[in-house]
Design an enzyme around this catalytic site. Structure first.
Site, PDB file in Angstrom:
ATOM      1  N   HIS A   1      27.979  42.503  35.742  1.00 46.18           N
ATOM      2  CA  HIS A   1      28.542  41.195  36.120  1.00 46.18           C
ATOM      3  C   HIS A   1      27.749  40.533  37.230  1.00 46.18           C
ATOM      4  O   HIS A   1      28.279  39.701  37.962  1.00 46.18           O
ATOM      5  CB  HIS A   1      30.015  41.364  36.531  1.00 46.18           C
ATOM      6  CG  HIS A   1      30.875  41.812  35.398  1.00 46.18           C
ATOM      7  ND1 HIS A   1      32.101  42.398  35.561  1.00 46.18           N
ATOM      8  CD2 HIS A   1      30.659  41.772  34.051  1.00 46.18           C
ATOM      9  CE1 HIS A   1      32.607  42.686  34.370  1.00 46.18           C
ATOM     10  NE2 HIS A   1      31.748  42.336  33.443  1.00 46.18           N
TER      11      HIS A   1
ATOM     12  N   ASP B   1      28.830  43.925  44.578  1.00 47.57           N
ATOM     13  CA  ASP B   1      28.634  44.118  46.026  1.00 47.57           C
ATOM     14  C   ASP B   1      27.368  44.885  46.410  1.00 47.57           C
ATOM     15  O   ASP B   1      27.052  45.003  47.584  1.00 47.57           O
ATOM     16  CB  ASP B   1      29.879  44.828  46.609  1.00 47.57           C
ATOM     17  CG  ASP B   1      30.171  46.164  45.896  1.00 47.57           C
ATOM     18  OD1 ASP B   1      31.366  46.506  45.758  1.00 47.57           O
ATOM     19  OD2 ASP B   1      29.221  46.844  45.448  1.00 47.57           O
TER      20      ASP B   1
ATOM     21  N   GLU C   1      45.736  55.212  39.864  1.00 49.66           N
ATOM     22  CA  GLU C   1      46.806  54.639  39.024  1.00 49.66           C
ATOM     23  C   GLU C   1      46.526  54.896  37.539  1.00 49.66           C
ATOM     24  O   GLU C   1      45.391  55.188  37.149  1.00 49.66           O
ATOM     25  CB  GLU C   1      46.853  53.111  39.246  1.00 49.66           C
ATOM     26  CG  GLU C   1      46.949  52.666  40.696  1.00 49.66           C
ATOM     27  CD  GLU C   1      48.318  52.944  41.292  1.00 49.66           C
ATOM     28  OE1 GLU C   1      48.388  53.153  42.522  1.00 49.66           O
ATOM     29  OE2 GLU C   1      49.300  52.993  40.516  1.00 49.66           O
TER      30      GLU C   1
ATOM     31  N   ARG D   1      33.358  36.375  50.314  1.00 49.96           N
ATOM     32  CA  ARG D   1      33.222  37.711  49.701  1.00 49.96           C
ATOM     33  C   ARG D   1      31.808  38.244  49.925  1.00 49.96           C
ATOM     34  O   ARG D   1      31.610  39.439  50.173  1.00 49.96           O
ATOM     35  CB  ARG D   1      33.560  37.645  48.211  1.00 49.96           C
ATOM     36  CG  ARG D   1      35.045  37.446  47.927  1.00 49.96           C
ATOM     37  CD  ARG D   1      35.313  37.276  46.448  1.00 49.96           C
ATOM     38  NE  ARG D   1      34.823  38.419  45.681  1.00 49.96           N
ATOM     39  CZ  ARG D   1      34.628  38.377  44.346  1.00 49.96           C
ATOM     40  NH1 ARG D   1      34.866  37.260  43.677  1.00 49.96           N
ATOM     41  NH2 ARG D   1      34.210  39.440  43.704  1.00 49.96           N
TER      42      ARG D   1
ATOM     43  N   CYS E   1      19.923  28.342  41.753  1.00 51.03           N
ATOM     44  CA  CYS E   1      20.031  26.888  41.636  1.00 51.03           C
ATOM     45  C   CYS E   1      20.651  26.520  40.288  1.00 51.03           C
ATOM     46  O   CYS E   1      20.239  27.039  39.248  1.00 51.03           O
ATOM     47  CB  CYS E   1      18.636  26.269  41.751  1.00 51.03           C
ATOM     48  SG  CYS E   1      18.577  24.509  41.378  1.00 51.03           S
TER      49      CYS E   1
ATOM     50  N   GLN F   1      30.620  47.072  37.300  1.00 55.10           N
ATOM     51  CA  GLN F   1      31.208  45.729  37.191  1.00 55.10           C
ATOM     52  C   GLN F   1      31.210  45.064  38.568  1.00 55.10           C
ATOM     53  O   GLN F   1      31.549  43.891  38.690  1.00 55.10           O
ATOM     54  CB  GLN F   1      32.651  45.815  36.679  1.00 55.10           C
ATOM     55  CG  GLN F   1      32.778  46.438  35.300  1.00 55.10           C
ATOM     56  CD  GLN F   1      34.232  46.673  34.945  1.00 55.10           C
ATOM     57  OE1 GLN F   1      34.903  45.794  34.408  1.00 55.10           O
ATOM     58  NE2 GLN F   1      34.739  47.854  35.263  1.00 55.10           N
ATOM     59  N   ASN F   2      30.864  45.838  39.571  1.00 58.65           N
ATOM     60  CA  ASN F   2      30.937  45.339  40.941  1.00 58.65           C
ATOM     61  C   ASN F   2      29.710  44.492  41.279  1.00 58.65           C
ATOM     62  O   ASN F   2      28.643  44.706  40.724  1.00 58.65           O
ATOM     63  CB  ASN F   2      31.079  46.504  41.932  1.00 58.65           C
ATOM     64  CG  ASN F   2      32.356  47.290  41.696  1.00 58.65           C
ATOM     65  OD1 ASN F   2      33.302  46.766  41.094  1.00 58.65           O
ATOM     66  ND2 ASN F   2      32.373  48.535  42.121  1.00 58.65           N
TER      67      ASN F   2
END
Ligand code: BV8
Length: 257
Positions: A126, A111, A224, A73, A134, A108-109
């Site tokens: 997040h 990336d 949606e 990812r 580490c 919340q991503n």
């Protein structure tokens, strides 16, 4: 007045806008939404539920498998480009700032595409996949833009440790500073937008309800229906990459940013 125009009017009147984004805002950049993330991994992951994969227990039980999933990812995120939805949110931030207002982007991503698009006030609720840490010392590192060489990956800081992604797993606390910034944004915004999120993961989804309870104007952008679709003031049904640029044009026409 149609929904897009009503949303544009709310934005032109706002001084503080909070935007909660989820995986849907990165879908048009080719990054699978969270619940379908496994589809892009082929058969290897078909029997794995991401919500169990994204946990400290999964990492403890099978660090190799979890490291492979996250490294796959991570490489996808590094190769991805911001889409018109990300770019429109960065433009919105500049437009608000040009008139003394502000946009706080609660994502919340993991990336970092909002940052790549130019957004500056980004709160990573997040964490992120781009930096790892580490497991023993907690020290952070940014792995090079190439596949990890070993799975699991030994820590460069302490040979007894491993590297794990700097994401917040299910069952882990969100960073205190991120929660404080999100609580403040929900408590003080004039408009709260939920873009590309299924609004099912907490405490992130809770910020929408906090803003709603205070009387902020709430806007949802999603193709949606979600648990908040019938609760928000304005529902803009469609992909963020199409709706957000149109919303910005409408707001600019109304206000001459
Ligand atoms: C915690 C990082 C406690 C890792 C992620 C109540 C309160 C507090 C906690 C809980 C609670 N109830 C339940 C919990 C536990 C849990 C939770 O919420 N579970 C859910 C499943 C019910 N929450 C936690 O565990 C949190 N931690 O509470 O700790 C604690 C306290 C003290 C001490 C110790 C512990 C941590 C949650 C964070 C987990 N990490 N990500 C990784 O990425 O691998 S969550 C991950 O899934 C994402 O970050 C995101 O948040 C979530 C998925 O949601 P979405 O982003 O919305 O994505 P999704 O695919 O679901 O939906 C996409 C949407 O986009 C859809 O609606 C679709 O229609 C739309 N879409 C599609 N295309 C487009 C589009 N929209 C626009 N344009 C398009 N083109």
């Amino acid at each position: 007045m149609d929904a897009l125009h009503a949303a544009a009017v709310a934005i032109t009147k706002a001084r503080r806008i909070a935007v909660l984004t989820g995986a849907g805002v990165s879908a048009e950049s080719g990054i699978p939404t969270f619940r379908s993330a496994l589809a892009s991994m082929g058969a290897l992951w078909k029997d794995f539920d991401p919500a169990t994969l994204a946990t400290p227990e999964a990492f403890a039980r099978d660090p190799e498998r979890v490291t492979r999933w996250y490294d796959h990812r991570r490489l996808g995120c590094l190769a991805a480009l911001p889409n018109p939805g990300h770019l429109a949110l960065a433009d919105l931030e500049r437009d608000l700032e040009s008139r003394g207002g502000e946009v706080i982007l609660l994502t919340q991503n993991v990336d970092r595409l909002h940052q790549k698009a130019g957004s500056r006030r980004v709160v990573e609720l997040h964490g992120t996949l781009i930096t790892w840490r580490c497991t023993l010392t907690g020290r952070h590192t940014t792995p090079e833009p190439a596949p990890m060489r070993e799975f699991p990956t030994p820590s460069p800081f302490d040979p007894r440790g491993l590297l794990r992604p700097n994401v917040v797993w299910f069952g882990e606390r969100l960073p205190d500073d991120a929660v404080a910034a999100a609580e403040n944004a929900a408590a003080s915004c004039d408009v709260f937008m939920a873009v590309g999120t299924s609004s099912q993961v907490y405490p992130a989804a809770g910020f929408i309800h906090a803003a709603m309870a205070r009387g902020a104007v709430t806007i949802e952008v999603n193709p949606e229906k979600t648990p908040i679709s019938d609760l928000v003031d304005i529902r803009l049904q469609g992909p963020g990459g199409e709706v957000l640029p149109r919303l910005l044009v409408a707001a600019r026409a109304g206000k001459g940013f």
